[in-house]
Design an enzyme around this catalytic site. Structure first.
Site, PDB file in Angstrom:
ATOM      1  CG  LEU A 128       4.792-129.997 -51.875  1.00  0.00           C
ATOM      2  CD1 LEU A 128       3.291-130.054 -51.646  1.00  0.00           C
ATOM      3  CD2 LEU A 128       5.265-131.241 -52.623  1.00  0.00           C
ATOM      4  CB  ALA A 129       8.954-125.874 -55.798  1.00  0.00           C
TER       5      ALA A 129
ATOM      6  NE  ARG B 206      -2.726-114.342 -54.755  1.00  0.00           N
ATOM      7  CZ  ARG B 206      -2.998-114.691 -53.505  1.00  0.00           C
ATOM      8  NH1 ARG B 206      -3.396-113.783 -52.631  1.00  0.00           N
ATOM      9  NH2 ARG B 206      -2.851-115.948 -53.124  1.00  0.00           N
TER      10      ARG B 206
ATOM     11  CE  LYS C 140       4.525-118.160 -54.116  1.00  0.00           C
ATOM     12  NZ  LYS C 140       3.272-118.420 -53.382  1.00  0.00           N
TER      13      LYS C 140
ATOM     14  CG  ASN D  44       0.239-116.206 -51.680  1.00  0.00           C
ATOM     15  OD1 ASN D  44       0.799-117.187 -52.154  1.00  0.00           O
ATOM     16  ND2 ASN D  44      -0.535-116.278 -50.617  1.00  0.00           N
TER      17      ASN D  44
ATOM     18  CE1 TYR E 213      39.436-101.560 -73.108  1.00  0.00           C
ATOM     19  CE2 TYR E 213      38.240 -99.487 -72.957  1.00  0.00           C
ATOM     20  CZ  TYR E 213      38.385-100.746 -73.503  1.00  0.00           C
ATOM     21  OH  TYR E 213      37.480-101.190 -74.427  1.00  0.00           O
TER      22      TYR E 213
ATOM     23  CB  ALA F  43      53.379 -82.429 -59.221  1.00  0.00           C
TER      24      ALA F  43
HETATM   25  C1  UD1 Z   1      -2.503-125.736 -48.909  1.00  0.00           C
HETATM   26  C2  UD1 Z   1      -3.230-126.738 -48.006  1.00  0.00           C
HETATM   27  C3  UD1 Z   1      -3.933-125.983 -46.885  1.00  0.00           C
HETATM   28  C4  UD1 Z   1      -2.919-125.146 -46.123  1.00  0.00           C
HETATM   29  C5  UD1 Z   1      -2.151-124.241 -47.057  1.00  0.00           C
HETATM   30  C6  UD1 Z   1      -1.020-123.550 -46.319  1.00  0.00           C
HETATM   31  C7  UD1 Z   1      -3.884-128.613 -49.382  1.00  0.00           C
HETATM   32  C8  UD1 Z   1      -4.982-129.269 -50.109  1.00  0.00           C
HETATM   33  N1  UD1 Z   1      -4.190-127.488 -48.781  1.00  0.00           N
HETATM   34  O1  UD1 Z   1      -3.485-124.916 -49.468  1.00  0.00           O
HETATM   35  O2  UD1 Z   1      -4.577-126.861 -46.020  1.00  0.00           O
HETATM   36  O3  UD1 Z   1      -3.561-124.372 -45.125  1.00  0.00           O
HETATM   37  O4  UD1 Z   1      -1.572-124.993 -48.133  1.00  0.00           O
HETATM   38  O5  UD1 Z   1      -0.419-122.625 -47.150  1.00  0.00           O
HETATM   39  O6  UD1 Z   1      -2.791-129.138 -49.329  1.00  0.00           O
HETATM   40  N2  UD1 Z   1       1.825-127.156 -55.036  1.00  0.00           N
HETATM   41  C9  UD1 Z   1       2.379-128.035 -55.932  1.00  0.00           C
HETATM   42  N3  UD1 Z   1       1.578-128.691 -56.803  1.00  0.00           N
HETATM   43  C10 UD1 Z   1       0.224-128.510 -56.817  1.00  0.00           C
HETATM   44  C11 UD1 Z   1      -0.335-127.613 -55.887  1.00  0.00           C
HETATM   45  C12 UD1 Z   1       0.486-126.955 -55.007  1.00  0.00           C
HETATM   46  O7  UD1 Z   1       3.602-128.216 -55.944  1.00  0.00           O
HETATM   47  O8  UD1 Z   1      -0.424-129.122 -57.635  1.00  0.00           O
HETATM   48  C13 UD1 Z   1       2.692-126.447 -54.093  1.00  0.00           C
HETATM   49  C14 UD1 Z   1       2.671-124.960 -54.323  1.00  0.00           C
HETATM   50  O9  UD1 Z   1       3.742-124.568 -55.179  1.00  0.00           O
HETATM   51  C15 UD1 Z   1       2.891-124.415 -52.922  1.00  0.00           C
HETATM   52  C16 UD1 Z   1       2.250-125.461 -52.034  1.00  0.00           C
HETATM   53  O10 UD1 Z   1       2.183-126.627 -52.797  1.00  0.00           O
HETATM   54  O11 UD1 Z   1       4.247-124.331 -52.571  1.00  0.00           O
HETATM   55  C17 UD1 Z   1       0.890-125.052 -51.548  1.00  0.00           C
HETATM   56  O12 UD1 Z   1       0.074-124.823 -52.646  1.00  0.00           O
HETATM   57  P1  UD1 Z   1      -1.127-123.812 -52.569  1.00  0.00           P
HETATM   58  O13 UD1 Z   1      -1.869-123.829 -53.840  1.00  0.00           O
HETATM   59  O14 UD1 Z   1      -0.654-122.513 -52.067  1.00  0.00           O
HETATM   60  O15 UD1 Z   1      -2.013-124.536 -51.437  1.00  0.00           O
HETATM   61  P2  UD1 Z   1      -3.318-123.997 -50.799  1.00  0.00           P
HETATM   62  O16 UD1 Z   1      -4.440-124.313 -51.685  1.00  0.00           O
HETATM   63  O17 UD1 Z   1      -3.129-122.604 -50.392  1.00  0.00           O
HETATM   64 CA    CA Z   2      -1.064-121.147 -50.244  1.00  0.00          CA
END
Ligand code: UD1
Ligand code: CA
Length: 499
Positions: A23-24, A30, A37, A249, A408, A444
């Protein structure tokens, strides 16, 4: 369960997942940066680069990255790191559950069945996660026959994380900080966000996940309770190593993760036979390779595709990027990029090796030398104070102090070709293009504009003329004049060796 008992049950073919979905798509505001990031680096790779490398090590049938925020920049970076990654675009619905769903849709569009095998989900911002821990997670998932297995850890301060809910030993679900009640907030076991899922159970459960929660998002975490209420087993693998599930973060957290990653890289290098005098001032990218019996002195930084061979000694205060160092070579106080240093070679102190520098076996590039696009043959030496660019030097040639290649002409670069067993005197300037034959010498201060045949001595400086008595005539009474006079009187009284 111990690692040994797990591996006894799980063969290599069993652990090959259908897909790993990274997931990215998130924003990461921040960092206060124009750079996304997950493109910020530590240990020589971007955060997403580390995540993808760990995921790739599981050898999945497909590796998927879900993107959205700064899509073009992130996608281009992912593809340059690993061209085989399948990119999936997340739509307007937000949440980790929706992100995984978009990943599954992209897989289906590729003709990959998302109803069989194992789907691993991980994040683009967990750079210290190792393939070993991911493999342990998948193995635990298989041996327990679970619908979902979540990687968890226990934190003194779990604020912000999803909490793992258990009934006795069994995992019943995950509740987000914002949706948790007081009692649930006391739970110290947190969700890392890294999971192994049974593909069919994941697809089925995701279809039932709603956005009815404090954040109005489609939570991936809801899959666990849904699977369990349909009678399937849900498990957790608890890790003691919180660094492996930690994301960054902001830049403070990025530095902390970078320092810990470096400490791990250095300790692994030491265990594999490298002496590191001062780990606190030594930085080694995860992409660097070192052989046994290498020594790194304080202030050494090794980057990129650098390789250090047996018995080589690097440092102090040396930065090497994409440099190959041969057996037993010594590199002292040097800044080098894209160079190759032969076995037994000596470089430094205070040398600047630019791309295309190839130093042969037992060769030397000494103090205050800059080189670029230079091939130096076996045993040849450029010992002090000079510049060599776009140059080929044969074997056992000695380049005198202060030699310069004028490569050069203001518009184009030209080559200097110097043969073997050549001896050049101090302050020779080679005006390229020019060739110096084998066994030739230069005088030289020679400015070499024409080719020098083998065995010739190149002289270009006008013969010296001494204007006798010039100082007493033009600077009468000066300290220099008095000194000259004293020396002459002394010479008159005392016979010299030649008398
Ligand atoms: C999520 C988890 C939480 C966990 C935490 C660990 C859920 C609902 N919650 O929370 O239980 O403790 O991660 O860090 O899953 N991302 C997407 N698409 C989105 C949202 C997020 O790709 O729509 C990706 C973000 O880029 C990131 C990861 O998912 O790499 C986590 O997203 P983030 O918003 O940090 O999750 P948390 O709410 O912190
Ligand atoms: Ca997170």
């Amino acid at each position: 369960m111990t690692t040994e008992s797990r591996s006894a049950y799980v063969s290599d073919t069993e652990v090959r997942p259908t897909a790993v979905i990274v997931l990215a798509a998130g924003a990461g505001t921040r960092m206060k940066s124009r750079t996304p990031k997950i493109l910020h680096t530590l240990g020589g790779l971007s955060m997403i680069g580390h995540s993808l490398s760990a995921a790739r090590a599981l050898n999945p049938q497909q590796l998927v990255a879900v993107v959205r925020h700064q899509r073009e920049t992130v996608a281009a970076h992912i593809t340059s790191h690993d061209p085989a990654v399948l990119l999936a675009d997340q739509d307007d619905v937000s949440g980790t559950g929706r992100a995984v769903e978009c990943g599954l849709e992209a897989l289906a569009a590729r003709g990959v069945s998302t109803n069989t095998g194992t789907i691993v989900v991980t994040y683009g911002d967990v750079p210290l996660l190792t393939p070993e821990l991911l493999r342990d997670l998948v193995a635990e998932h298989h041996t327990t026959g679970s619908a979902a297995t979540v990687l968890t850890t226990r934190l003194e301060d779990p604020t912000g994380y999803g909490r793992v809910l258990r009934s006795g030993d069994e995992v019943t679900g995950i509740v987000e900080q914002k949706d948790a009640d007081e009692a649930q907030r006391q739970v110290k076991e947190i969700n890392s966000g890294i999971y192994a899922f049974d593909a069919a159970a994941l697809t089925e459960a995701l279809a039932q996940v709603s956005t009815e929660n404090a954040q109005g998002e489609k939570y991936l975490t809801d899959v666990l309770s849904i699977a369990r209420s349909s009678g399937r087993r849900v498990s957790a693998l608890v890790t003691e190593d919180r660094w492996q599930v930690e994301g960054a973060n902001d830049r403070v957290q990025l530095q902390a993760l970078g320092a810990e990653l470096n400490r791990r890289t250095i300790f692994a290098a030491m265990r594999a036979g490298t002496t590191v005098i001062d780990p606190a001032t030594t930085w080694i990218d995860t992409t660097v390779t070192l052989e046994e019996d290498t020594t790194l002195l304080p202030g050494t930084q090794l980057h990129g595709a650098t390789h250090i061979s047996r018995d080589a000694v690097i440092g102090p205060d040396t930065s090497l990027r994409d440099v190959t160092v041969g057996e037993g070579a010594q590199v002292i106080r040097t800044h080098a990029t894209g160079a190759s240093i032969g076995a037994g070679g000596a470089v430094g102190p205070f040398s600047y090796l630019r791309p295309g520098t190839v130093l042969g076996e037992d060769g030397k590039i000494g103090a205050f030398y800059e080189t670029k696009n230079v091939t130096v043959g076996r045993g040849s030496k450029l010992s002090h104070l000079g510049y060599a660019g776009d140059t080929t030097i044969g074997e056992y040639t000695n380049i005198g102090c202060g030699n310069i290649t004028a490569n050069y002409d203001g518009e184009n670069k030209h080559r200097t070709v110097i043969g073997s067993h050549v001896r050049t005197s101090s302050n020779t300037v080679f005006v390229a293009p020019v060739e110096i034959g084998d066994g030739a010498y230069t005088g030289a201060g020679a400015v070499v504009r024409k080719n020098v045949p083998p065995g010739a001595l190149a002289l270009s400086v006008a013969p010296q003329r001494n204007a006798e008595g010039w100082v007493q005539g033009k600077r009468p009474g000066s300290a220099a004049a008095r000194a000259a006079e004293a020396a002459q009187n002394y010479d008159d009284d005392a016979p010299t060796a030649t008398d």
